[in-house]
Design a protein around this motif. Structure first.
Motif, PDB file in Angstrom:
ATOM      1  N   ASP A  97       0.830  -1.198   0.000  1.00  0.00           N
ATOM      2  CA  ASP A  97       0.000   0.000   0.000  1.00  0.00           C
ATOM      3  C   ASP A  97       0.869   1.255   0.000  1.00  0.00           C
ATOM      4  OD1 ASP A  97      -2.890   0.805   0.154  1.00  0.00           O
ATOM      5  OD2 ASP A  97      -2.172   1.911   1.901  1.00  0.00           O
ATOM      6  N   VAL A  98       1.946   1.240   0.768  1.00  0.00           N
ATOM      7  CA  VAL A  98       2.872   2.369   0.784  1.00  0.00           C
ATOM      8  C   VAL A  98       3.539   2.531  -0.581  1.00  0.00           C
ATOM      9  CG1 VAL A  98       4.965   3.334   1.820  1.00  0.00           C
ATOM     10  CG2 VAL A  98       3.257   2.209   3.267  1.00  0.00           C
ATOM     11  N   CYS A  99       3.908   1.409  -1.191  1.00  0.00           N
ATOM     12  CA  CYS A  99       4.489   1.472  -2.543  1.00  0.00           C
ATOM     13  C   CYS A  99       3.554   2.166  -3.515  1.00  0.00           C
ATOM     14  CB  CYS A  99       4.811   0.066  -3.043  1.00  0.00           C
ATOM     15  SG  CYS A  99       6.171  -0.758  -2.211  1.00  0.00           S
ATOM     16  N   LEU A 100       2.270   1.844  -3.429  1.00  0.00           N
ATOM     17  CA  LEU A 100       1.298   2.488  -4.305  1.00  0.00           C
ATOM     18  C   LEU A 100       1.257   3.995  -4.057  1.00  0.00           C
ATOM     19  CD1 LEU A 100      -1.691  -0.053  -4.194  1.00  0.00           C
ATOM     20  CD2 LEU A 100       0.057   0.203  -5.970  1.00  0.00           C
ATOM     21  N   MET A 101       1.324   4.399  -2.798  1.00  0.00           N
ATOM     22  CA  MET A 101       1.341   5.831  -2.481  1.00  0.00           C
ATOM     23  C   MET A 101       2.548   6.517  -3.103  1.00  0.00           C
ATOM     24  SD  MET A 101       0.171   6.428   1.454  1.00  0.00           S
ATOM     25  CE  MET A 101       0.541   4.856   2.199  1.00  0.00           C
ATOM     26  N   LEU A 102       3.709   5.873  -3.013  1.00  0.00           N
ATOM     27  CA  LEU A 102       4.944   6.485  -3.480  1.00  0.00           C
ATOM     28  C   LEU A 102       4.945   6.706  -4.991  1.00  0.00           C
ATOM     29  CD1 LEU A 102       7.568   4.479  -1.382  1.00  0.00           C
ATOM     30  CD2 LEU A 102       6.661   6.769  -0.911  1.00  0.00           C
ATOM     31  N   HIS A 103       4.221   5.875  -5.718  1.00  0.00           N
ATOM     32  CA  HIS A 103       4.187   5.971  -7.178  1.00  0.00           C
ATOM     33  C   HIS A 103       2.957   6.713  -7.704  1.00  0.00           C
ATOM     34  CE1 HIS A 103       7.094   2.627  -6.762  1.00  0.00           C
ATOM     35  NE2 HIS A 103       7.545   3.030  -7.931  1.00  0.00           N
ATOM     36  N   ALA A 104       2.132   7.243  -6.812  1.00  0.00           N
ATOM     37  CA  ALA A 104       0.826   7.763  -7.235  1.00  0.00           C
ATOM     38  C   ALA A 104       0.918   9.033  -8.066  1.00  0.00           C
ATOM     39  CB  ALA A 104      -0.060   7.997  -6.007  1.00  0.00           C
ATOM     40  N   GLU A 105       1.950   9.838  -7.874  1.00  0.00           N
ATOM     41  CA  GLU A 105       1.987  11.139  -8.542  1.00  0.00           C
ATOM     42  C   GLU A 105       3.415  11.674  -8.544  1.00  0.00           C
ATOM     43  OE1 GLU A 105       0.585  13.219 -10.324  1.00  0.00           O
ATOM     44  OE2 GLU A 105       1.344  15.189  -9.795  1.00  0.00           O
ATOM     45  N   HIS A 106       3.783  12.376  -9.630  1.00  0.00           N
ATOM     46  CA  HIS A 106       5.110  12.989  -9.681  1.00  0.00           C
ATOM     47  C   HIS A 106       5.145  14.070 -10.752  1.00  0.00           C
ATOM     48  CE1 HIS A 106       9.604  13.113  -9.484  1.00  0.00           C
ATOM     49  NE2 HIS A 106       9.328  12.873  -8.217  1.00  0.00           N
ATOM     50  N   THR A 107       4.348  15.087 -10.593  1.00  0.00           N
ATOM     51  CA  THR A 107       4.249  16.253 -11.471  1.00  0.00           C
ATOM     52  C   THR A 107       4.047  15.843 -12.931  1.00  0.00           C
ATOM     53  OG1 THR A 107       6.636  16.602 -11.857  1.00  0.00           O
ATOM     54  CG2 THR A 107       5.710  17.534  -9.850  1.00  0.00           C
ATOM     55  N   VAL A 108       4.546  16.670 -13.853  1.00  0.00           N
ATOM     56  CA  VAL A 108       4.230  16.449 -15.271  1.00  0.00           C
ATOM     57  C   VAL A 108       5.339  15.629 -15.936  1.00  0.00           C
ATOM     58  CG1 VAL A 108       3.583  17.531 -17.454  1.00  0.00           C
ATOM     59  CG2 VAL A 108       2.937  18.603 -15.302  1.00  0.00           C
ATOM     60  N   ASN A 109       5.298  14.326 -15.712  1.00  0.00           N
ATOM     61  CA  ASN A 109       6.165  13.404 -16.433  1.00  0.00           C
ATOM     62  C   ASN A 109       5.520  13.076 -17.775  1.00  0.00           C
ATOM     63  OD1 ASN A 109       4.265  11.087 -15.760  1.00  0.00           O
ATOM     64  ND2 ASN A 109       4.843  11.857 -13.759  1.00  0.00           N
ATOM     65  N   ALA A 110       6.135  12.180 -18.540  1.00  0.00           N
ATOM     66  CA  ALA A 110       5.667  11.920 -19.904  1.00  0.00           C
ATOM     67  C   ALA A 110       4.224  11.416 -19.946  1.00  0.00           C
ATOM     68  CB  ALA A 110       6.596  10.916 -20.586  1.00  0.00           C
ATOM     69  N   LEU A 133       7.099  -9.688  -2.927  1.00  0.00           N
ATOM     70  CA  LEU A 133       5.661  -9.802  -2.711  1.00  0.00           C
ATOM     71  C   LEU A 133       4.998 -10.778  -3.682  1.00  0.00           C
ATOM     72  CD1 LEU A 133       4.800  -6.040  -2.089  1.00  0.00           C
ATOM     73  CD2 LEU A 133       4.807  -7.877  -0.383  1.00  0.00           C
ATOM     74  N   GLY A 134       5.771 -11.370  -4.592  1.00  0.00           N
ATOM     75  CA  GLY A 134       5.224 -12.351  -5.523  1.00  0.00           C
ATOM     76  C   GLY A 134       4.713 -11.769  -6.818  1.00  0.00           C
ATOM     77  N   ILE A 135       5.099 -10.545  -7.139  1.00  0.00           N
ATOM     78  CA  ILE A 135       4.652  -9.902  -8.369  1.00  0.00           C
ATOM     79  C   ILE A 135       5.662 -10.194  -9.477  1.00  0.00           C
ATOM     80  CG2 ILE A 135       4.095  -7.690  -9.466  1.00  0.00           C
ATOM     81  CD1 ILE A 135       3.450  -6.617  -6.653  1.00  0.00           C
ATOM     82  N   PRO A 136       5.239 -10.806 -10.590  1.00  0.00           N
ATOM     83  CA  PRO A 136       6.173 -11.082 -11.690  1.00  0.00           C
ATOM     84  C   PRO A 136       6.749  -9.788 -12.251  1.00  0.00           C
ATOM     85  CG  PRO A 136       4.133 -12.323 -11.966  1.00  0.00           C
ATOM     86  CD  PRO A 136       3.891 -11.343 -10.862  1.00  0.00           C
ATOM     87  N   SER A 137       7.985  -9.850 -12.726  1.00  0.00           N
ATOM     88  CA  SER A 137       8.674  -8.629 -13.143  1.00  0.00           C
ATOM     89  C   SER A 137       7.997  -7.945 -14.325  1.00  0.00           C
ATOM     90  CB  SER A 137      10.137  -8.935 -13.479  1.00  0.00           C
ATOM     91  OG  SER A 137      10.236  -9.876 -14.536  1.00  0.00           O
ATOM     92  N   ASP A 138       7.345  -8.704 -15.212  1.00  0.00           N
ATOM     93  CA  ASP A 138       6.702  -8.040 -16.343  1.00  0.00           C
ATOM     94  C   ASP A 138       5.385  -7.369 -15.955  1.00  0.00           C
ATOM     95  OD1 ASP A 138       5.122 -10.308 -16.045  1.00  0.00           O
ATOM     96  OD2 ASP A 138       5.086 -10.798 -18.180  1.00  0.00           O
ATOM     97  N   LEU A 139       5.008  -7.471 -14.671  1.00  0.00           N
ATOM     98  CA  LEU A 139       3.846  -6.745 -14.171  1.00  0.00           C
ATOM     99  C   LEU A 139       4.241  -5.506 -13.365  1.00  0.00           C
ATOM    100  CD1 LEU A 139       1.330  -9.518 -13.011  1.00  0.00           C
ATOM    101  CD2 LEU A 139       1.454  -8.335 -15.203  1.00  0.00           C
ATOM    102  N   PHE A 140       5.541  -5.246 -13.263  1.00  0.00           N
ATOM    103  CA  PHE A 140       5.968  -4.077 -12.486  1.00  0.00           C
ATOM    104  C   PHE A 140       5.383  -2.785 -13.063  1.00  0.00           C
ATOM    105  CE2 PHE A 140      10.241  -6.015 -10.837  1.00  0.00           C
ATOM    106  CZ  PHE A 140       9.516  -6.939 -10.101  1.00  0.00           C
ATOM    107  N   THR A 141       5.396  -2.643 -14.388  1.00  0.00           N
ATOM    108  CA  THR A 141       4.854  -1.420 -14.993  1.00  0.00           C
ATOM    109  C   THR A 141       3.337  -1.347 -14.866  1.00  0.00           C
ATOM    110  OG1 THR A 141       6.737  -1.346 -16.516  1.00  0.00           O
ATOM    111  CG2 THR A 141       4.851   0.035 -17.051  1.00  0.00           C
ATOM    112  N   PRO A 142       2.581  -2.434 -15.084  1.00  0.00           N
ATOM    113  CA  PRO A 142       1.151  -2.366 -14.788  1.00  0.00           C
ATOM    114  C   PRO A 142       0.855  -2.000 -13.336  1.00  0.00           C
ATOM    115  CG  PRO A 142       1.572  -4.233 -16.203  1.00  0.00           C
ATOM    116  CD  PRO A 142       2.915  -3.667 -15.828  1.00  0.00           C
ATOM    117  N   VAL A 143       1.679  -2.469 -12.392  1.00  0.00           N
ATOM    118  CA  VAL A 143       1.498  -2.074 -10.997  1.00  0.00           C
ATOM    119  C   VAL A 143       1.753  -0.575 -10.843  1.00  0.00           C
ATOM    120  CG1 VAL A 143       2.503  -2.296  -8.685  1.00  0.00           C
ATOM    121  CG2 VAL A 143       1.934  -4.337  -9.996  1.00  0.00           C
ATOM    122  N   PHE A 144       2.747  -0.065 -11.538  1.00  0.00           N
ATOM    123  CA  PHE A 144       2.981   1.384 -11.580  1.00  0.00           C
ATOM    124  C   PHE A 144       1.698   2.091 -12.039  1.00  0.00           C
ATOM    125  CE2 PHE A 144       6.515   4.611 -12.342  1.00  0.00           C
ATOM    126  CZ  PHE A 144       5.664   5.681 -12.581  1.00  0.00           C
ATOM    127  N   ALA A 145       1.046   1.557 -13.064  1.00  0.00           N
ATOM    128  CA  ALA A 145      -0.185   2.167 -13.581  1.00  0.00           C
ATOM    129  C   ALA A 145      -1.318   2.107 -12.559  1.00  0.00           C
ATOM    130  CB  ALA A 145      -0.610   1.479 -14.874  1.00  0.00           C
TER     131      ALA A 145
END
Length: 381
Positions: free
Chosen positions: A178-191, A325-337
């Motif tokens: 849950d904290v990881c999700l918070m950390l990735h939730a927003e970061h100004t105007v990226n691409a 946490l058991g998340i496959p590496s090719d799902l790292f970017t979808p988790v970012f989303a």
């Protein structure tokens, strides 16, 4: 209209925003003025999403109602599940997610008797709640399994881990995610956020806006860096190989994945939090040799690159946490989303409050006044 050309629009303000603030020289990140460290310590992802999107911390009744709405909309329509079932097992997860988000717009168009405010709120709820389900559904179906239905007794982070792995996560592991999700939730105007803004400025529907952002995130220059970090650490293999590996890459002027940031000239504040989370995770649930290698990579890079303001960014430790946490590496970017959809939606809401369609100019570099040559007279030079 002509003007100075700035490649990639680097440093060119594209919008005014009060959603997030970054001070790269001093390692500061704030959401609506609140330091990310305080949110990581005391908040939750859904409360943080509410803060980002609706511009204030919710009172208790607001938060309970918001969480209840998210919970009640986690399930996806069977036709979307059927669509996912038809995807190739080897398909890229981000492409699958982008297709699923776009499909939501077919099922939830704005109705004539619905106000714009109601439509915006309902769309926000659906995107926050259904994106995690669609990621987990795709993963289960590509393994040949039926999707695992969401559980109403689990929180946002814990429910995703359950749908993804089929195992109820340890409460502390769910909190770390849950904290990881918070950390990735927003970061100004990226691409990807800029992509969302441009699409939103045309008054496209929110599902199209988030689809556009997800498509931008899928590019390797934006998303996927934490996956590359894991690959790098596995390639290094041992602590003893760290220094020669780093020195060889620097000699070839190649990047060290997860190190350096376009904005931060000190260690990314999110990386500091993630490092602590990784340490706790490994102490509690078992050690990882990759973490030891990562620590040595950071130490060597600090020695060789620190004087240039190049330090670990958010991607350096996040992949280690996700893998544990058991998340496959090719799902790292979808988790970012899953996380960044909160920030994208916040910028969508903000764009609509004072909208003007984006229409930048260009610097023309081609020829002019060229005479047309008939087809019969053309030949290869």
């Amino acid at each position: 209209m002509s003007g100075e050309y700035v490649p990639g629009l680097e440093g060119v303000p594209a919008t005014r925003s009060n959603i997030s603030f970054v001070d790269g020289k001093n390692g500061i990140l704030e959401y609506r003025g609140i330091p990310i460290e305080q949110l990581a310590e005391s908040s939750t992802f859904l409360e943080t999403a509410f803060l980002l999107i609706f511009a204030h911390l919710p009172i208790k009744d607001e938060l309970l109602a918001f969480e209840a709405e998210i919970l009640s909309h986690r399930r996806v329509k069977y036709r979307i599940r059927d669509m996912i079932k038809s995807f190739p097992e080897g398909g890229r997860p981000m492409v699958a997610l982008q297709a699923c988000i776009a499909a939501l717009g077919l099922f939830y168009p704005i109705s004539r008797d619905m106000s714009k405010e109601e439509y915006a709120y309902n769309s926000t709820i659906r995107l926050l709640s259904k994106v995690p389900t669609m990621v987990a559904t795709f993963h289960q179906m590509r393994l040949g399994n039926d999707p695992i239905p969401p559980r109403d007794d689990l929180g946002h982070a814990g429910n995703f881990l359950y749908m993804l792995t089929g195992r109820e996560p340890d409460p502390r592991a769910a909190r770390i995610f849950d904290v990881c999700l918070m950390l990735h939730a927003e970061h100004t105007v990226n691409a990807s956020t800029f992509s969302a803004l441009v699409t939103a400025s045309t008054l496209a529907d929110p599902y199209t806006v988030i689809t556009s952002a997800a498509g931008t995130l899928s590019g390797p220059l934006h998303g996927g860096a934490n996956e590359e970090v894991i690959r790098m650490l596995k390639d290094i293999g041992t602590i003893e190989r760290v220094r020669p590996y780093i020195e060889e890459r620097l000699a070839r002027k190649e990047r060290i994945m997860g190190v350096g940031h376009r904005v931060y000239k000190v260690k990314d504040p999110r990386a500091k939090i993630l490092q602590n989370l990784a340490q706790e995770l490994f102490d509690r649930f078992g050690h990882s040799r990759l973490y030891d290698i990562a620590l040595e990579v950071e130490r060597v890079c600090d020695e060789l690159l620190g004087h240039r303001g190049i330090y670990p960014n958010v991607d350096f430790y996040s992949g280690l946490v996700y893998e544990k946490l058991g998340i496959p590496s090719d799902l790292f970017t979808p988790v970012f989303a899953i996380s960044r959809v909160a920030g994208w939606l916040a910028h969508w809401h903000e764009q609509l409050t004072d909208n003007r369609i984006f229409r930048p100019s260009q610097v023309y570099t081609g020829t002019r006044q060229v005479e047309y040559t008939p087809l019969s007279l053309r030949s290869y030079a």
